[in-house]
Design an enzyme around this catalytic site. Structure first.
Site, PDB file in Angstrom:
ATOM      1  N   SER A  35       0.887  -0.886   0.491  1.00  0.00           N
ATOM      2  CA  SER A  35      -0.131   0.124  -0.385  1.00  0.00           C
ATOM      3  C   SER A  35       1.106   0.631  -0.207  1.00  0.00           C
ATOM      4  O   SER A  35       1.561   1.550  -1.279  1.00  0.00           O
ATOM      5  CB  SER A  35      -0.954  -0.250   1.087  1.00  0.00           C
ATOM      6  OG  SER A  35      -1.628   0.937   0.714  1.00  0.00           O
ATOM      7  N   ASP A  95       9.760   5.747 -10.995  1.00  0.00           N
ATOM      8  CA  ASP A  95       9.197   6.035 -11.209  1.00  0.00           C
ATOM      9  C   ASP A  95      10.204   7.308 -11.590  1.00  0.00           C
ATOM     10  O   ASP A  95      10.150   7.818 -13.178  1.00  0.00           O
ATOM     11  CB  ASP A  95       7.866   5.930 -11.890  1.00  0.00           C
ATOM     12  CG  ASP A  95       6.853   4.787 -11.130  1.00  0.00           C
ATOM     13  OD1 ASP A  95       7.875   3.916 -11.792  1.00  0.00           O
ATOM     14  OD2 ASP A  95       5.980   5.175 -11.669  1.00  0.00           O
ATOM     15  N   LYS A 134      -0.495  -4.319  -3.614  1.00  0.00           N
ATOM     16  CA  LYS A 134      -2.003  -3.847  -2.961  1.00  0.00           C
ATOM     17  C   LYS A 134      -2.181  -2.457  -3.138  1.00  0.00           C
ATOM     18  O   LYS A 134      -1.726  -1.457  -3.217  1.00  0.00           O
ATOM     19  CB  LYS A 134      -1.544  -3.295  -1.124  1.00  0.00           C
ATOM     20  CG  LYS A 134      -3.461  -2.841  -1.227  1.00  0.00           C
ATOM     21  CD  LYS A 134      -3.889  -3.426   0.603  1.00  0.00           C
ATOM     22  CE  LYS A 134      -5.220  -2.635   0.728  1.00  0.00           C
ATOM     23  NZ  LYS A 134      -4.827  -0.810   0.547  1.00  0.00           N
TER      24      LYS A 134
END
Length: 540
Positions: free
Chosen positions: A285, A296, A310
């Site tokens: 999460s 990223d 998740k």
């Protein structure tokens, strides 16, 4: 002319949407009416006396179980527990516990907190709290341990087959989001972030500033085992290392108001310091939002094992009588556009179980520097280590508490003066394998579960006698395979056994002290951070 075309078209859209809404509303109203009528008749006419509250609780849970495991109904106690988790403060005994059948097991007492002061150890089985025997208490017996700060309670517990008593004094417990940080010998700052409560970013900032003041010029952020928490804190923690105004995550839903973009809003602490983020299969999460954002944006190197996966966002919705519904409202996406959700709860298999998204269906995305990353299965580290992984056999051992119970056995049969020189030897591992084989742990694989279901069907069809010999042979073959699996995945299992044993002697603080000199992931992180060209090659 244009107006004549647009208005009728608009009217059609409004008509269609209104009809659709009315249709859904009618279906909802219809089903509610059917349910309330049935519920009334059941309670009035059933042969035995019913408990309406219990029946309703069962009905609600069964309905939500068909969606995903994160959409939950919370009663008043659950709502209060959630507030405590997010605030990081509560009144209690200062230990993680697990209720099993007729006893409460102490899983981990925290140093200098009430359970520890009362002499309770991991593996102790609480059988009586005050005048109440745990075996006779129908509700969650763990609630009996809670109470006002300063109040005392008598505890009866079993340890290694002997019954003991102690008096426990409850205290205000403060749960740190950052339970440990330290400057390593090569000027690497090591920060453990264990949960995303509302102290997560402030405690991480304090740790980072202190480490930099001590001379840290590289950072390891350890998110292993961090189950997540507040989305806002995930954004704030990422913001520590990336500039203001950077997109960190996007949420998408069928409900338009939940479609949002979350960007960094604060001045960062340090956007240049070399950074490694550690993750494993229990990083979930909010941990994945941080790790995914850092990856990223090519802001740091991710090391460890594939994270939990998740990619769903929950929000509590208030209901009547102080209850709440914690409901999945959207999926979240990393800056590159990845949704890292690993299980598909909306397209289930024939046994109504969520299926794991197949790797061949993963889609490729690009990081800021053009590196290829994939969606669909958690955050894939830039560098994977075998010691971080959780194979199916390892997961089965954890679920059965075999590793935990062996930790208890080891603690009461070995003396350990310091953690520095500890090594779980090959002889110790053979003893563990023997322990697992001789114990009654349900070290059960998915294959065994499937065969067991098939046998039950065969019994109903009266075919079990015909297949009994073949079934026993299959189970025997599986047991041999399981023993081989213990050898195949020895590294990851030994890593977990080491963690469990170190905690028994030196608490969690001792475990982190052990990590900085012995843990393979920390060692690898230092290696990468101390090799500038390798670090930059990974990110470019």
């Amino acid at each position: 002319m244009k107006k004549r075309i647009i208005y009728p078209a608009l009217a059609v859209v409004i008509l269609i949407s209104t009809v659709s809404f009315k249709s859904d509303f009618f279906e909802i109203a219809k089903q509610i009416e059917i349910f309330t009528t049935m519920f009334k008749e059941l309670n009035l006419n059933y042969v035995d006396e019913t408990n309406p509250a219990e029946l309703m609780d069962t009905a609600i849970k069964a309905m939500l179980d068909d969606l995903d495991p994160y959409t939950k109904y919370w009663n008043e106690q659950d709502v209060e527990a959630s507030k405590i988790r997010n605030a990081g403060e509560y009144t209690g005994i200062g230990a993680s516990v697990k209720t099993i059948n007729d006893k409460i097991i102490i899983m981990e007492p925290y140093k200098d907190y009430p359970a520890d002061k009362a002499g309770l150890k991991a593996g102790d089985e609480i059988i009586q709290i005050g005048d109440v025997k745990v075996a006779d208490f129908k509700d969650d017996a763990g609630e009996l341990l809670k109470g006002a700060s300063g109040t005392k309670v008598d505890i009866v517990y079993q340890r290694q087959g002997k019954t003991n008593t102690t008096v426990l004094t409850r205290e205000e417990i403060e749960v740190d989001a950052v339970p440990y940080y330290s400057l390593l010998d090569d000027n690497t700052g090591y920060i453990v972030l264990s949960k995303f409560n509302n102290k997560a970013s402030s405690e991480t900032i304090d740790a980072l500033k202190d480490l930099k003041a001590q001379g840290a010029d590289k950072i390891i952020l350890d998110l292993r085992g961090n189950p997540g928490g507040l989305l806002s804190e995930a954004i704030n923690v990422t913001n520590i290392f990336v500039p203001k105004g950077e997109l960190i995550t996007t949420t998408k839903s069928v409900v338009k108001k939940y479609n949002k973009e979350y960007s960094t809003k604060k001045t960062p602490i340090d956007t240049e310091i070399p950074l490694v983020v550690l993750v494993n299969g229990r990083s979930a999460s909010a941990s994945e939002i941080v790790a995914g954002g850092i990856q990223d944006m090519d802001r740091g190197v991710v090391i460890g094992a594939r994270s939990f996966g998740k990619g769903l966002v929950q929000r509590p919705k208030k209901l009547t009588y102080g209850t709440q519904l914690k409901i999945t409202i959207s999926r979240y996406y990393t800056p590159s556009g990845r949704c890292i959700q690993a299980l598909d709860y909306w397209n289930r298999d024939q046994n109504n179980r969520a299926v794991r998204i197949d790797e061949k269906d993963f889609k490729a995305f690009k990081t800021k520097n053009g590196r290829t990353v994939y969606d669909g299965g958690g955050i894939q580290p830039d560098i994977e280590l075998e010691t971080s992984k959780f194979s199916k056999i390892t997961t089965a051992l954890l679920r059965s508490d075999a590793i935990f119970s062996y930790g208890t056995k080891y603690f009461y049969s070995h003396k350990l003066e310091n953690a520095k020189d500890f090594k779980f030897t090959d002889k110790d591992y053979e003893d563990f394998k023997k322990f697992v084989k001789e114990s009654d742990f349900k070290f059960e694989t998915e294959t065994e579960k499937s065969f067991e279901k098939s046998l039950q069907i065969a019994k109903r069809e009266k075919l079990d006698k015909d297949i009994a010999a073949n079934y026993d042979a299959l189970l025997s073959a599986i047991n041999v395979s399981k023993q081989k699996g213990l050898d195949t995945h020895k590294k990851e299992i030994v890593n977990l056994l080491t963690d469990e044993i170190i905690k028994r002697y030196f608490y969690r603080e001792g475990l982190y002290n052990y990590y900085v000199t012995h843990n393979p992931e920390v060692t690898k992180s230092k290696e990468i951070l101390n090799n500038k060209s390798k670090y930059e090659d990974i990110l470019n």
